[in-house]
Design an enzyme around this catalytic site. Structure first.
Site, PDB file in Angstrom:
ATOM      1  N   LYS A 184      -4.716   3.674 -14.464  1.00 21.07           N
ATOM      2  CA  LYS A 184      -3.379   3.195 -14.084  1.00 21.07           C
ATOM      3  C   LYS A 184      -2.826   2.230 -15.139  1.00 21.07           C
ATOM      4  CE  LYS A 184      -4.595   5.727 -10.777  1.00 21.07           C
ATOM      5  NZ  LYS A 184      -4.681   5.789  -9.364  1.00 21.07           N
TER       6      LYS A 184
HETATM    7  C1  PLP Z   1      -5.466   6.316  -8.117  1.00 17.55           C
HETATM    8  C2  PLP Z   1      -4.744   6.706  -6.884  1.00 17.55           C
HETATM    9  C3  PLP Z   1      -5.144   6.283  -5.609  1.00 17.55           C
HETATM   10  C4  PLP Z   1      -6.443   5.547  -5.379  1.00 17.55           C
HETATM   11  O1  PLP Z   1      -6.526   4.334  -6.047  1.00 17.55           O
HETATM   12  P1  PLP Z   1      -7.989   3.692  -6.302  1.00 17.55           P
HETATM   13  O2  PLP Z   1      -7.677   2.361  -6.892  1.00 17.55           O
HETATM   14  O3  PLP Z   1      -8.691   4.600  -7.256  1.00 17.55           O
HETATM   15  O4  PLP Z   1      -8.668   3.605  -4.993  1.00 17.55           O
HETATM   16  C5  PLP Z   1      -4.366   6.618  -4.521  1.00 17.55           C
HETATM   17  N1  PLP Z   1      -3.239   7.336  -4.658  1.00 17.55           N
HETATM   18  C6  PLP Z   1      -2.826   7.771  -5.860  1.00 17.55           C
HETATM   19  C7  PLP Z   1      -1.540   8.549  -5.955  1.00 17.55           C
HETATM   20  C8  PLP Z   1      -3.560   7.493  -7.004  1.00 17.55           C
HETATM   21  O5  PLP Z   1      -3.144   7.954  -8.186  1.00 17.55           O
END
Ligand code: PLP
Length: 372
Positions: A184
């Protein structure tokens, strides 16, 4: 190898982590409060609650809204599985909504159809996903949800810094959830954050992330049930340092995305950004033609041989094994999601990429197309 994503950890961040580790206070302390304050400042949304992951953020949000067994929650069909799994974990039923093929985001017309169908379990909430860094059409979706009196949770895991008609995630809904996973915009390793305008939601979430401990009570009081979804302070400082360069990172991604758009226009369908959308390009996802889509695994292998990492976009959640088995979904249940799932390809895009790397990616794709 030109990687899909490469987390940037600066010397300053390393030193900040070292300082926390030697300070004697490791968990949910001042550094976590600082990160929450920085997110409030960035988004201008009153309350920010740090948790241990984006998934924990979504789960905590559903609990704060009172989602319980027997309820249904409308969910975008094209997302990471976490978006629907949190609903199942609450004992509720995800009701999937198909997407728009241009933006990969929830199609408001499909949402309207879903909400108008009669059903046994009432739909109590809506999770709208901002796919790959582009916010969904919140003008249409907030209007529909308000008419049906359904609160919205934004899955903004990939959309820190993004806007729709000038507003960030969380500005027009019950809450928005961010992720700080290494793929992210900024990373804390694992980590997440919920922003909300509603004080009561924030208090419920602060309790839930910390075993149900009432955050406002003078003496310790466990006033609800909860889990341990706390963030550590050494994760929080990573986030705080990285936030300092969020804008720089976003401008660079936008520049690179625009250049990919031009270089790839005659080979694939490039991503479309709506005019109201401040897209942050957490991922750069293109659609292959049907012929190339049929050999996508070989294509990904051919790219890897040429030093380019690639992968699929994200998941058609209803046709993963669990949801297929539980609810009997097929590829025909959500046709747009199924088509996008089959044809998507994610290409390298991160702050460490330069024009030369992009040229190599494009050249590798051209060669792989010819070879297959
Ligand atoms: C990465 C992601 C998640 C989960 O986030 P984590 O921090 O890995 O638990 C949920 N929804 C979307 C759309 C994502 O891209």
């Amino acid at each position: 190898m030109i990687k899909l994503a490469a987390p940037q950890i600066s010397e300053q961040a390393l030193q900040a982590v070292r300082d926390v580790l030697t300070s004697g206070w490791l968990v949910q302390g001042e550094r976590v409060a600082e990160l929450e304050a920085s997110i409030v400042e960035l988004t201008r949304i009153e309350h920010a609650v740090a948790v241990s992951s984006g998934t924990a953020a979504l789960h905590t949000g559903l609990v704060a809204l009172g989602i319980a067994p027997g309820d249904a929650v409308a969910v975008s069909a094209y997302s990471y599985v976490a978006t629907a799994n949190v609903v199942e974990v609450c004992g509720a039923t995800p009701v999937f909504v198909d997407i728009d093929p241009g933006t990969f985001n929830m199609d408001p017309a499909a949402l309207e159809r879903v909400l108008e169908q009669p059903r046994e379990s009432p739909i109590k909430a809506l999770i709208v996903v901002h796919a790959f860094g582009q916010m969904a059409d919140l003008d249409a979706i907030t209007e529909i949800a308000a008419r049906h009196e359904i609160p919205i949770i934004e899955d903004a895991a990939c959309a820190l810094g993004a806007t729709w008609a000038g507003s960030p995630p969380g500005a027009r809904t019950a809450m928005a959830c961010f992720s700080f996973h290494p793929r992210k915009a900024i990373t804390t390793g694992e980590g997440g954050m919920i922003v909300t305008r509603e004080r009561n939601n924030a208090a419920a979430m602060r309790a839930f992330r910390n075993h149900g401990l009432d955050p406002d009570a003078a003496a310790p009081d466990f006033a609800a049930v909860g889990l341990n979804y706390r963030m550590t302070d050494f994760q929080a400082v990573l986030g705080n340092v990285a936030l300092g360069d969020l804008e720089g990172g976003i401008s660079q991604r936008r520049r690179l995305a625009k250049r990919y758009d031009e270089l790839l226009a005659d080979m694939v369908e490039v991503p479309r950004a709506a005019p109201q959308s401040g897209h942050v390009y957490q991922s750069y996802v293109v659609l292959l033609g049907p012929g190339e889509a049929r050999v996508r695994p070989q294509l990904i292998a051919a790219l890897a041989e040429r030093g380019v990492e690639s992968t699929i976009g994200t998941w058609a959640i209803p046709t993963t094994s669990f949801y297929r088995r539980r609810y009997g979904y097929t590829e025909e249940s959500f046709p747009v999601t199924s088509d996008v799932f089959a044809r998507s390809l994610s290409l390298p895009l991160h702050e460490g990429i330069e024009a030369d790397d992009q040229d190599q990616v494009v050249e590798a794709l051209r060669e792989a197309f010819e070879e297959l």
